[in-house]
Design an enzyme around this catalytic site. Structure first.
Site, mmCIF file in Angstrom:
data_model
loop_
_atom_site.group_PDB
_atom_site.id
_atom_site.type_symbol
_atom_site.label_atom_id
_atom_site.label_comp_id
_atom_site.label_asym_id
_atom_site.label_seq_id
_atom_site.Cartn_x
_atom_site.Cartn_y
_atom_site.Cartn_z
ATOM 1 N NE ARG A 239 -4.312 -1.085 -0.060
ATOM 2 C CZ ARG A 239 -4.399 -2.056 -0.892
ATOM 3 N NH1 ARG A 239 -3.506 -2.672 -1.863
ATOM 4 N NH2 ARG A 239 -5.299 -2.891 -1.003
ATOM 5 C CD GLU A 268 -3.121 3.386 -5.855
ATOM 6 O OE1 GLU A 268 -4.204 2.547 -5.931
ATOM 7 O OE2 GLU A 268 -2.157 2.700 -5.377
ATOM 8 C CG HIS A 287 -2.909 -0.462 -7.259
ATOM 9 N ND1 HIS A 287 -3.554 -0.083 -5.777
ATOM 10 C CD2 HIS A 287 -2.912 -1.969 -6.688
ATOM 11 C CE1 HIS A 287 -3.742 -1.004 -5.089
ATOM 12 N NE2 HIS A 287 -3.464 -1.990 -5.465
HETATM 13 C C1 DGY Z 1 -5.266 -6.008 -3.336
HETATM 14 O O1 DGY Z 1 -5.963 -6.665 -3.743
HETATM 15 O O2 DGY Z 1 -5.376 -5.556 -2.252
HETATM 16 C C2 DGY Z 1 -3.963 -5.125 -3.989
HETATM 17 O O3 DGY Z 1 -3.733 -4.176 -3.936
HETATM 18 C C3 DGY Z 1 -3.947 -5.872 -5.577
HETATM 19 O O4 DGY Z 1 -2.830 -5.390 -6.178
#
Ligand code: DGY
Length: 322
Positions: A239, A268, A287
């Site tokens: 994250r 984002e 992402h």
């Molecule tokens: C999630 O599923 O939380 C991830 O960030 C995917 O890349």
């Protein structure tokens, strides 16, 4: 009368078909992420919610829900959901681990390889017409992977899978985790436990695989970045909020560390004025850690199954909290 579910964004056709057989389905089609006031009004009369990692399912939103039984997030991360409130109010929460482990570990390894071998940087050089001479002794030199020390911060499913990738490239692997894994598993994976400080100071590459929590919020700040080797790289597919982005920009600009590869950001998407954009020693991805065709299908299947379980008063297949 069918129970009502709300999706903050559309999913695969097969998933929608499955949901529509059982429930009255409403899908948000406007701006992404959905505005909090619209979300609040939609959640009010919904029995189930399907959401995404950028939706803020906070206390205020959940307080407006009058009969919500289950939240099913299309993600492994669940830091966007107020779990305490959900638990207190007996709202089940489902998420999608396991199915995205390989894809996300591949992404982390891809960023690692790209950062050390300067692939994206080279691509930009060619596209921008800046490739003037060929094959010089000092031109675009990167670093070997073999023999380098990879420090894995958080040895959960994805961290362990990354270790397998790194082992195949003859990297030395150290890890830091809340709990040590067994000696037997350490031996199998070829990893060694170290204290956090050692991981920071000894690694040539650090890859972050911890969830975003109060404890990990901006844990990678200047204090830690300064302790890293000047030649080290930071990889983040967990994250964005785990890293202090301002400090990372300074560290990359001033060559406090050699480079970074990131798939996740504090906010984002970022726009073209973000200070990251100008940094040549930074590789970025939008992402897409879990974004493969196969993985996204499995995530959708699991999101639907988790939701159905919750709607039927059962625990989701992968459940957090209540
Ligand atoms: C999630 O599923 O939380 C991830 O960030 C995917 O890349």
């Amino acid at each position: 009368m069918k129970q009502k579910i709300f999706l903050t964004r559309t999913l695969h056709d097969f998933a929608l078909k499955e949901l529509k057989k059982k429930f009255e389905v409403e899908i948000h089609t406007g701006k992404i992420p959905i505005a909090q006031n619209i979300l609040k009004s939609k959640i009010k009369n919904s029995d189930g919610l399907i959401c995404f990692p950028y939706d803020e399912i906070n206390k205020e939103v959940l307080q407006s829900a009058e009969k919500l039984k289950v939240i099913s997030t299309f993600s492994v991360g669940y830091d966007h959901i107020d779990l305490d409130f959900a638990k207190e109010n007996k709202i089940r929460v489902g998420y999608t681990p396991e199915v995205l482990t390989d894809a996300t570990a591949d992404m982390a390894f891809g960023l690692l390889l790209d950062s050390l071998r300067r692939i994206s940087e080279g691509d930009r050089i060619i596209r921008n017409g800046k490739w003037k001479q060929i094959y010089g002794a000092y031109d675009y030199v990167g670093f070997d992977l073999q023999g380098k020390t990879l420090g894995i911060m958080g040895l959960g499913r994805i961290g362990k899978t990354l270790a397998k990738r790194a082992k195949a490239f003859d990297m030395k692997i150290i890890y830091h985790n809340r709990n040590k894994i067994s000696k037997e598993e350490e031996r199998k994976l070829g990893v060694k436990y170290v204290a956090l400080d050692k991981l920071i100071t000894q690694s040539d590459v650090i890859s972050i695989h911890v969830p975003h929590t109060k404890e990990t919020n901006q844990i990678f700040d200047m204090k830690i970045l300064k302790k890293m080797k000047k030649t080290a790289f930071l990889i983040n597919t967990s994250r964005g909020k785990v890293v202090n982005e301002k400090d990372l920009v300074t560290a990359l600009k001033q060559k406090i560390i050699a480079g970074a590869g990131i798939d996740v950001f504090k906010t984002e998407p970022i726009n073209k004025n973000h200070p990251f954009i100008k940094l040549e020693n930074l590789v970025m991805a939008p992402h897409i850690g879990s974004s493969t065709k196969e993985t996204r299908i499995q995530m959708a299947e699991l999101t639907v199954k988790n939701l159905i379980n919750g709607m039927n008063g059962k625990k989701p297949i992968y459940s957090v909290g209540y």
